[in-house]
Scaffold this active site. Structure first.
Site, PDB file in Angstrom:
ATOM      1  N   VAL A  28     -22.775 -26.736 -34.595  1.00 25.19           N
ATOM      2  CA  VAL A  28     -22.385 -27.922 -33.821  1.00 25.19           C
ATOM      3  C   VAL A  28     -21.868 -27.569 -32.428  1.00 25.19           C
ATOM      4  O   VAL A  28     -22.280 -28.164 -31.430  1.00 25.19           O
ATOM      5  CB  VAL A  28     -21.310 -28.753 -34.577  1.00 25.19           C
ATOM      6  CG1 VAL A  28     -20.989 -30.011 -33.791  1.00 25.19           C
ATOM      7  CG2 VAL A  28     -21.806 -29.100 -35.960  1.00 25.19           C
ATOM      8  N   ARG A  40     -31.253 -18.471 -35.052  1.00 28.26           N
ATOM      9  CA  ARG A  40     -31.904 -17.558 -36.013  1.00 28.26           C
ATOM     10  C   ARG A  40     -32.755 -18.376 -36.980  1.00 28.26           C
ATOM     11  O   ARG A  40     -33.905 -18.035 -37.257  1.00 28.26           O
ATOM     12  CB  ARG A  40     -30.835 -16.755 -36.762  1.00 28.26           C
ATOM     13  CG  ARG A  40     -31.373 -15.665 -37.671  1.00 28.26           C
ATOM     14  CD  ARG A  40     -30.223 -14.959 -38.383  1.00 28.26           C
ATOM     15  NE  ARG A  40     -29.388 -14.209 -37.438  1.00 28.26           N
ATOM     16  CZ  ARG A  40     -29.743 -13.013 -36.970  1.00 28.26           C
ATOM     17  NH1 ARG A  40     -30.886 -12.495 -37.319  1.00 28.26           N
ATOM     18  NH2 ARG A  40     -28.955 -12.369 -36.142  1.00 28.26           N
ATOM     19  N   VAL A  81     -21.810 -17.818 -31.843  1.00 27.46           N
ATOM     20  CA  VAL A  81     -21.849 -17.443 -33.261  1.00 27.46           C
ATOM     21  C   VAL A  81     -20.443 -17.037 -33.691  1.00 27.46           C
ATOM     22  O   VAL A  81     -19.533 -16.921 -32.865  1.00 27.46           O
ATOM     23  CB  VAL A  81     -22.848 -16.286 -33.521  1.00 27.46           C
ATOM     24  CG1 VAL A  81     -24.271 -16.715 -33.203  1.00 27.46           C
ATOM     25  CG2 VAL A  81     -22.466 -15.053 -32.722  1.00 27.46           C
ATOM     26  N   ALA A  90     -17.097 -15.143 -34.668  1.00 29.83           N
ATOM     27  CA  ALA A  90     -16.471 -13.956 -34.069  1.00 29.83           C
ATOM     28  C   ALA A  90     -16.630 -12.775 -35.035  1.00 29.83           C
ATOM     29  O   ALA A  90     -16.917 -12.939 -36.217  1.00 29.83           O
ATOM     30  CB  ALA A  90     -14.988 -14.237 -33.826  1.00 29.83           C
ATOM     31  N   ASN A 117     -14.502 -17.659 -30.572  1.00 28.80           N
ATOM     32  CA  ASN A 117     -13.075 -17.306 -30.513  1.00 28.80           C
ATOM     33  C   ASN A 117     -12.898 -15.831 -30.828  1.00 28.80           C
ATOM     34  O   ASN A 117     -12.242 -15.463 -31.801  1.00 28.80           O
ATOM     35  CB  ASN A 117     -12.293 -18.155 -31.537  1.00 28.80           C
ATOM     36  CG  ASN A 117     -11.811 -19.454 -30.930  1.00 28.80           C
ATOM     37  OD1 ASN A 117     -11.689 -19.578 -29.711  1.00 28.80           O
ATOM     38  ND2 ASN A 117     -11.569 -20.440 -31.780  1.00 28.80           N
ATOM     39  N   SER A 127     -12.476 -24.592 -25.262  1.00 25.34           N
ATOM     40  CA  SER A 127     -11.562 -25.384 -26.080  1.00 25.34           C
ATOM     41  C   SER A 127     -11.865 -26.868 -25.973  1.00 25.34           C
ATOM     42  O   SER A 127     -12.213 -27.369 -24.913  1.00 25.34           O
ATOM     43  CB  SER A 127     -10.111 -25.159 -25.652  1.00 25.34           C
ATOM     44  OG  SER A 127      -9.254 -25.964 -26.447  1.00 25.34           O
ATOM     45  N   GLY A 144     -13.093 -28.410 -29.195  1.00 22.28           N
ATOM     46  CA  GLY A 144     -13.831 -28.714 -30.421  1.00 22.28           C
ATOM     47  C   GLY A 144     -15.232 -29.233 -30.110  1.00 22.28           C
ATOM     48  O   GLY A 144     -15.736 -29.100 -28.983  1.00 22.28           O
ATOM     49  N   LYS A 191      -7.516 -17.914 -24.059  1.00 21.40           N
ATOM     50  CA  LYS A 191      -7.904 -18.867 -25.120  1.00 21.40           C
ATOM     51  C   LYS A 191      -7.063 -18.626 -26.370  1.00 21.40           C
ATOM     52  O   LYS A 191      -6.646 -19.568 -27.053  1.00 21.40           O
ATOM     53  CB  LYS A 191      -9.390 -18.709 -25.447  1.00 21.40           C
ATOM     54  CG  LYS A 191      -9.860 -19.538 -26.664  1.00 21.40           C
ATOM     55  CD  LYS A 191      -9.616 -21.033 -26.513  1.00 21.40           C
ATOM     56  CE  LYS A 191     -10.347 -21.886 -27.508  1.00 21.40           C
ATOM     57  NZ  LYS A 191      -9.837 -21.904 -28.891  1.00 21.40           N
ATOM     58  N   HIS A 222      -3.764 -20.071 -25.784  1.00 22.36           N
ATOM     59  CA  HIS A 222      -3.931 -21.543 -25.884  1.00 22.36           C
ATOM     60  C   HIS A 222      -3.805 -21.950 -27.347  1.00 22.36           C
ATOM     61  O   HIS A 222      -3.074 -22.883 -27.702  1.00 22.36           O
ATOM     62  CB  HIS A 222      -5.306 -21.972 -25.353  1.00 22.36           C
ATOM     63  CG  HIS A 222      -5.712 -23.352 -25.799  1.00 22.36           C
ATOM     64  ND1 HIS A 222      -6.302 -23.583 -27.029  1.00 22.36           N
ATOM     65  CD2 HIS A 222      -5.577 -24.558 -25.214  1.00 22.36           C
ATOM     66  CE1 HIS A 222      -6.505 -24.880 -27.175  1.00 22.36           C
ATOM     67  NE2 HIS A 222      -6.082 -25.499 -26.094  1.00 22.36           N
ATOM     68  N   ASN A 223      -4.495 -21.227 -28.231  1.00 22.12           N
ATOM     69  CA  ASN A 223      -4.446 -21.564 -29.651  1.00 22.12           C
ATOM     70  C   ASN A 223      -3.065 -21.314 -30.247  1.00 22.12           C
ATOM     71  O   ASN A 223      -2.603 -22.080 -31.091  1.00 22.12           O
ATOM     72  CB  ASN A 223      -5.514 -20.778 -30.416  1.00 22.12           C
ATOM     73  CG  ASN A 223      -6.884 -21.413 -30.234  1.00 22.12           C
ATOM     74  OD1 ASN A 223      -7.170 -21.996 -29.198  1.00 22.12           O
ATOM     75  ND2 ASN A 223      -7.712 -21.315 -31.249  1.00 22.12           N
ATOM     76  N   GLU A 282      -1.076 -24.164 -29.270  1.00 21.61           N
ATOM     77  CA  GLU A 282      -1.567 -25.285 -30.102  1.00 21.61           C
ATOM     78  C   GLU A 282      -0.858 -25.281 -31.449  1.00 21.61           C
ATOM     79  O   GLU A 282      -0.379 -26.309 -31.929  1.00 21.61           O
ATOM     80  CB  GLU A 282      -3.076 -25.109 -30.280  1.00 21.61           C
ATOM     81  CG  GLU A 282      -3.794 -26.033 -31.217  1.00 21.61           C
ATOM     82  CD  GLU A 282      -5.232 -25.564 -31.435  1.00 21.61           C
ATOM     83  OE1 GLU A 282      -5.979 -25.462 -30.440  1.00 21.61           O
ATOM     84  OE2 GLU A 282      -5.606 -25.287 -32.590  1.00 21.61           O
ATOM     85  N   ARG A 330       2.847 -22.235 -41.621  1.00 18.48           N
ATOM     86  CA  ARG A 330       1.567 -22.428 -42.303  1.00 18.48           C
ATOM     87  C   ARG A 330       1.466 -21.483 -43.506  1.00 18.48           C
ATOM     88  O   ARG A 330       1.022 -21.853 -44.587  1.00 18.48           O
ATOM     89  CB  ARG A 330       0.397 -22.161 -41.352  1.00 18.48           C
ATOM     90  CG  ARG A 330       0.277 -23.166 -40.209  1.00 18.48           C
ATOM     91  CD  ARG A 330      -1.073 -23.086 -39.563  1.00 18.48           C
ATOM     92  NE  ARG A 330      -1.160 -23.924 -38.371  1.00 18.48           N
ATOM     93  CZ  ARG A 330      -2.311 -24.172 -37.735  1.00 18.48           C
ATOM     94  NH1 ARG A 330      -3.439 -23.658 -38.184  1.00 18.48           N
ATOM     95  NH2 ARG A 330      -2.348 -24.926 -36.659  1.00 18.48           N
TER      96      ARG A 330
HETATM   97  C1  6PG Z   1     -10.023 -25.377 -29.728  1.00 18.17           C
HETATM   98  C2  6PG Z   1      -9.547 -25.183 -31.158  1.00 18.17           C
HETATM   99  C3  6PG Z   1     -10.575 -24.343 -31.907  1.00 18.17           C
HETATM  100  C4  6PG Z   1     -10.383 -24.370 -33.425  1.00 18.17           C
HETATM  101  C5  6PG Z   1      -9.083 -23.801 -33.799  1.00 18.17           C
HETATM  102  C6  6PG Z   1      -8.793 -23.973 -35.270  1.00 18.17           C
HETATM  103  O1  6PG Z   1      -9.364 -24.852 -28.817  1.00 18.17           O
HETATM  104  O2  6PG Z   1     -11.025 -26.066 -29.571  1.00 18.17           O
HETATM  105  O3  6PG Z   1      -8.318 -24.478 -31.125  1.00 18.17           O
HETATM  106  O4  6PG Z   1     -10.546 -23.038 -31.384  1.00 18.17           O
HETATM  107  O5  6PG Z   1     -10.474 -25.669 -33.907  1.00 18.17           O
HETATM  108  O6  6PG Z   1      -9.136 -22.471 -33.494  1.00 18.17           O
HETATM  109  O7  6PG Z   1      -7.904 -22.958 -35.541  1.00 18.17           O
HETATM  110  P1  6PG Z   1      -7.125 -22.822 -36.889  1.00 18.17           P
HETATM  111  O8  6PG Z   1      -8.136 -22.948 -38.001  1.00 18.17           O
HETATM  112  O9  6PG Z   1      -6.559 -21.452 -36.756  1.00 18.17           O
HETATM  113  O10 6PG Z   1      -6.102 -23.935 -36.909  1.00 18.17           O
END
Ligand code: 6PG
Length: 474
Positions: free
Chosen positions: A13, A34, A75, A77, A103, A129, A131, A183, A186-187, A190, A288
């Site tokens: 996607v 592929r 693809v 990581a 990622n 970033s 989604g 990035k 950023h995560n 997040e 988590r």
């Molecule tokens: C983004 C999101 C993307 C992904 C997360 C999910 O920036 O578009 O962060 O990278 O949805 O990495 O990460 P987790 O499964 O670790 O919550």
């Protein structure tokens, strides 16, 4: 035959939507997967959105690209990325570039960039970033790699990126792994942001006794003010949602064990190596992890908790808003501190104001708040922390009484708030004139002769604890 300006291989996607975004912006895009059926499905379903040049084989795919070739791999990581690089690199010529939009861990990107540079190829680790929706409608894009590769790639990526005030949410972050590093942070931010929102919900639910629907309204109100952001917006949607199968609030039918793909964990591991405290991100990762230990939680389920069942109705939601804002500032300050430290460590020359600028839109942490961070780093690019920026110092200072009330309430009621409380502890640690680390140094010297420094003179010292307790210069 029309040559493609850029190509995307890996049409799950994210890859498919990135290709569609490029095509919709008028760029002829070569597409390859592929499993050829995926390529066929893309053309059948979306072929009218622009110029797609499908390829069945890697050779066909490479042949369809104009020079210098720009090849985006989308693809998983790790090993799959290495496999695709090895499949295509031998087909490319000096000056061509491979963009990794997954990622990937920045250390892998640095390794790959160095290896491909030896072969005359550019390797551009790129954070993307936002989604699936972001990939299609405008992500925040964080490319690393050489300045030369950005000359060829930048205009394309800026064209398809999200825009805020007409400014693309895309810029050249810095060389080699800088893009994937940013990035990753950023995560991490997040994760911290999501944890603080989760704690806000938990407190409003179990301290103020509000229902998910009522809390959704609180978040909708917060989203009209300084907390306006994508994460606050979607939180209101998730909390307002009713489970069709049971008619119960959706949040009550979801198993309360959070998962994680790993970027938050990488952020904390990297911060530990760099010696940068990112307590907000670390607490989010551990929260988590705790949620996933079902056995441990079952065993501890009946441990004694507090008796008082206080209900804070009036004003508590406003207190939580202030605690959330202050703790969010702490989490972002820590994340930017980590980027600043890595940039110095790796010689990346990252412009923090530009990082805040490209995060204003498209990405998961997009928020009005990032414009303030941009302004802070434009005013003083070398500031050691966001917290001393006039705007944030004043805002966090004004929030601290409410913030302290919320942390105290959580403790009194036995509601876990690791994000709020660690953020407050970090704030107070930075403010403290003297920290108890002096005692830690004394203990270390007592049991391990690890020495200590003094406040009143230079040098390292050791006390002869098992002797006459005199002090010697180490
Ligand atoms: C983004 C999101 C993307 C992904 C997360 C999910 O920036 O578009 O962060 O990278 O949805 O990495 O990460 P987790 O499964 O670790 O919550």
């Amino acid at each position: 035959m029309t040559k493609a300006r850029i190509g995307v291989t890996g049409l799950a996607v994210m890859g498919r939507n990135l290709a569609r975004n490029l095509a919709r912006h008028g760029h002829p895009v070569a597409v390859h997967n592929r499993t050829a059926a995926r390529t066929k499905a893309l053309i059948e379903e979306y072929g009218d959105e622009g110029t797609f040049i499908p390829a069945e084989t890697p050779e066909e795919f490479v042949a369809s690209l104009e020079r210098p070739r720009r090849l985006v791999i989308m693809v998983k990581a790790g090993a799959p990325t290495d496999a695709v690089i090895e499949e295509f690199a031998p087909l490319l010529e000096p000056g061509d570039m491979i963009v990794d939009g997954g990622n990937a861990h920045f250390a892998d990107t640095r390794r790959r960039e160095a290896a491909l540079r030896e072969r005359g190829l550019h390797f551009v680790g790129t954070g993307i970033s936002g989604g699936e929706e972001g990939a299609l409608h405008g992500p925040s894009i964080m490319p690393g790699g050489s300045a030369e590769s950005y000359e060829a790639l930048g205009p394309l990526l800026e064209d398809i990126a999200a825009k805020v005030d007409g400014t693309p949410c895309c810029t050249h972050v810095g060389p080699d792994g800088a893009g994937h590093f940013v990035k990753m942070v950023h995560n991490g931010i997040e994760y911290a942001d999501m944890q603080l929102i989760a704690e806000s919900y938990d407190l409003l639910r179990h301290a103020a006794g509000l229902s998910p629907a009522e809390i959704a309204e609180v978040f909708r109100t917060w989203n009209t003010g300084r907390l306006e952001s994508y994460l606050i917006e979607i939180t209101a949607e998730v909390l307002a949602h009713t489970d069709a199968a049971t008619g119960r609030p959706f949040v009550d039918v979801v198993l309360d064990q959070a998962e994680q793909k790993g970027t938050g964990r990488w952020t904390v591991q990297t911060a530990l190596d760099l010696g940068i405290p990112v307590s907000g991100i670390a607490e989010a990762v551990f929260a988590r992890s705790v949620s996933g230990h079902a056995e441990l939680r079952r065993a501890a389920r009946n441990l004694p908790g507090p008796q008082n069942d206080v209900r804070y109705l009036s004003g508590f939601a406003d207190d939580v808003e202030q605690a959330l804002y202050a703790s969010k500032v702490i989490a972002y300050a820590q994340g930017f501190h980590q980027i600043q430290a890595a940039s110095a460590e790796y010689g990346w020359g990252i412009d923090l104001a530009k990082m805040a600028t490209i995060w204003r839109g498209g990405c998961i942490i997009r928020a009005r708040f990032l414009d303030r961070i941009r302004a802070a780093y434009e005013a003083d690019p070398r500031t050691p922390t966001l917290l001393t920026d006039d705007h944030f110092a004043e805002a966090v200072g004004a929030a601290q009484d409410a913030w302290r009330r919320v942390v105290a309430t959580a403790a009194q009621l036995g509601i876990p708030a690791p994000g709020f409380s660690s953020a407050l502890a970090y704030y107070d640690s930075l403010r403290a004139e003297r920290l108890p680390a002096a005692l830690t140094q004394g203990q270390r010297d007592f049991f391990g002769a690890h020495t200590y420094r003094r406040v009143d003179r230079e040098g390292s010292f050791h006390t002869l604890w098992s002797g006459d307790r005199s002090e010697v210069e180490a």
